[in-house]
Design a protein around this motif. Structure first.
Motif, PDB file in Angstrom:
ATOM      1  N   CYS A  22       7.972  26.836  35.029  1.00 23.66           N
ATOM      2  CA  CYS A  22       7.847  25.612  36.021  1.00 23.66           C
ATOM      3  C   CYS A  22       6.617  25.777  37.010  1.00 23.66           C
ATOM      4  O   CYS A  22       5.906  24.956  37.158  1.00 23.66           O
ATOM      5  N   SER A  23       6.460  27.076  37.524  1.00 25.02           N
ATOM      6  CA  SER A  23       5.555  27.437  38.258  1.00 25.02           C
ATOM      7  C   SER A  23       4.016  27.343  37.326  1.00 25.02           C
ATOM      8  O   SER A  23       3.200  26.648  37.925  1.00 25.02           O
ATOM      9  N   CYS A  24       4.264  27.674  36.260  1.00 21.01           N
ATOM     10  CA  CYS A  24       2.941  27.715  35.523  1.00 21.01           C
ATOM     11  C   CYS A  24       2.548  26.275  35.100  1.00 21.01           C
ATOM     12  O   CYS A  24       1.100  26.140  35.192  1.00 21.01           O
ATOM     13  N   ARG A  25       3.483  25.510  34.895  1.00 24.94           N
ATOM     14  CA  ARG A  25       2.841  24.027  34.712  1.00 24.94           C
ATOM     15  C   ARG A  25       2.116  23.507  35.921  1.00 24.94           C
ATOM     16  O   ARG A  25       0.996  22.839  35.851  1.00 24.94           O
ATOM     17  N   VAL A  26       2.290  23.885  37.228  1.00 21.42           N
ATOM     18  CA  VAL A  26       1.847  23.742  38.345  1.00 21.42           C
ATOM     19  C   VAL A  26       0.360  24.086  38.644  1.00 21.42           C
ATOM     20  O   VAL A  26      -0.619  23.505  38.644  1.00 21.42           O
ATOM     21  N   ILE A  79       5.922  17.670  41.724  1.00 20.96           N
ATOM     22  CA  ILE A  79       4.631  18.305  42.389  1.00 20.96           C
ATOM     23  C   ILE A  79       3.194  17.733  41.401  1.00 20.96           C
ATOM     24  O   ILE A  79       2.508  17.278  41.868  1.00 20.96           O
ATOM     25  N   LEU A  80       3.654  17.787  40.090  1.00 22.25           N
ATOM     26  CA  LEU A  80       2.568  17.170  39.313  1.00 22.25           C
ATOM     27  C   LEU A  80       2.220  15.818  39.570  1.00 22.25           C
ATOM     28  O   LEU A  80       1.181  15.381  39.618  1.00 22.25           O
ATOM     29  N   ASP A 171       1.364  18.387  27.656  1.00 20.62           N
ATOM     30  CA  ASP A 171       0.858  19.827  27.301  1.00 20.62           C
ATOM     31  C   ASP A 171       1.029  21.287  28.640  1.00 20.62           C
ATOM     32  O   ASP A 171       1.262  22.126  28.243  1.00 20.62           O
ATOM     33  N   LEU A 172       0.940  20.393  29.543  1.00 23.73           N
ATOM     34  CA  LEU A 172       1.369  21.112  30.752  1.00 23.73           C
ATOM     35  C   LEU A 172       2.804  21.991  30.682  1.00 23.73           C
ATOM     36  O   LEU A 172       3.264  22.932  31.304  1.00 23.73           O
ATOM     37  N   MET A 212      -1.371  31.450  32.892  1.00 22.62           N
ATOM     38  CA  MET A 212      -0.200  32.069  32.096  1.00 22.62           C
ATOM     39  C   MET A 212       0.218  33.216  32.890  1.00 22.62           C
ATOM     40  O   MET A 212      -0.344  33.759  33.702  1.00 22.62           O
ATOM     41  N   PRO A 213       1.409  33.576  32.604  1.00 23.88           N
ATOM     42  CA  PRO A 213       2.245  34.737  33.257  1.00 23.88           C
ATOM     43  C   PRO A 213       1.640  35.951  33.130  1.00 23.88           C
ATOM     44  O   PRO A 213       1.567  36.688  34.295  1.00 23.88           O
TER      45      PRO A 213
END
Length: 225
Positions: A22-26, A79-80, A171-172, A212-213
Motif C-alpha cells: 500500500c505504501s509502495c503505491r504511494v 492518498i492517490l 499499474d501503481l 520497490m521494497p
C-alpha cells in the motif's frame, strides 16, 4: 527521500513501511509526479503503528499516511486521488471515462480483494488460530484468484502496461502486488501471461523500481535489491 524541489512539495511527509505494498503505491505516485517528500519509517513488526502518536494520524493504525502541511490523509486509494487532484503533473487517470473506470476496477480488485488477505494482521491471525503452515497457502489462494480475475479483466485492454501504453492508476496497484506475490509468497506467474508481461515493463521504469521494497530507507540489509 524522493527527488524534486519546491516549497509546497517540501511539506509532504509519508509514513511508510518498506514492505507495505500500500505504501509502495504511494511512493510510485510521488516519484512519477516528481514530488519531494520526507520518508518516515513505521516498523510494523515492532508495533510503531500502534503508538499513540501514529494513531492520531490514522486511528486504524495502518500505513501509509500522507501529511501535506496541516492536512493528513490515510489509505493509499484516498492518498492517490488526493495527489492526483492537487498535483496534476503526470496524470494517474486517463481522460477516457471507460478507461478510467477500468483503472478503478483493477485497482480496487487489488486493494479490496487481494492485498487485505495477505497483510500482517490477517496472516498473524491465521498463524495464531490455524498454525504457521497455513499462512502462505491462504495468501497464495487469494492472490491466484485475484490474478486470474485480473487476467480476464485486462485481456482486451492491456498494452505495454495494464490499460494501454501509458502508466495509470492500475499499474501503481499491480506492480507492488506482483512483486510481493513473487518475492513473499512464491506465486508461479507462468499462469498469468498478461501480468507477467506488464511486470517486465515496470522493471524499465525508474519511478517504479526506486519505490520497490528493496530500495527503501528502512529495508533490512538482507532484503535490499
Amino acid at each position: 527521500m524522493a527527488s524534486g524541489t519546491g516549497e509546497v512539495s517540501k511539506k509532504l511527509k509519508l509514513y511508510s513501511n518498506w514492505r507495505s505494498s500500500c505504501s509502495c503505491r504511494v511512493r510510485i505516485a510521488l516519484k512519477l509526479k516528481g514530488l519531494d517528500y520526507e520518508y518516515i519509517a513505521i516498523n510494523l513488526l515492532k508495533g510503531d503503528q500502534k503508538s499513540p502518536e501514529f494513531l492520531k494520524l490514522n486511528p486504524l493504525g495502518y500505513v501509509p499516511v500522507l501529511v501535506d502541511g496541516d492536512f493528513v490523509v490515510a489509505d493509499s486509494f484516498a492518498i492517490l486521488l488526493y495527489l492526483e487532484e492537487k498535483y496534476p503533473q503526470h496524470p494517474l487517470l486517463p481522460k477516457d471515462l471507460q478507461k478510467r473506470a477500468l483503472n478503478y476496477q483493477a485497482a480496487n480488485l487489488v486493494s479490496a480483494n487481494i492485498q487485505p488477505l495477505q497483510n500482517l494482521s490477517v496472516l498473524g491471525y491465521i498463524h495464531e488460530k490455524l498454525g504457521p503452515d497455513e499462512e502462505i497457502p491462504l495468501a497464495q489462494t487469494h492472490i491466484r484468484k485475484g490474478f486470474a480475475a485480473l487476467e480476464k479483466l485486462l485481456e482486451n485492454y492491456a498494452g505495454k502496461y495494464a490499460t494501454g501504453n501509458e502508466v495509470f492508476l492500475a499499474d501503481l496497484f499491480l506492480a507492488p502486488q506482483i512483486d510481493g506475490a513473487v518475492r513473499r509468497f512464491n506465486v508461479d506467474m507462468s499462469e498469468y501471461p498478461i501480468l507477467s508481461r506488464i511486470n517486465e515493463a515496470y522493471k524499465e521504469l525508474p519511478a517504479f523500481q526506486d519505490a520497490m521494497p528493496g530500495k527503501q530507507p528502512d529495508t533490512p540489509p538482507e532484503a535490499r535489491a
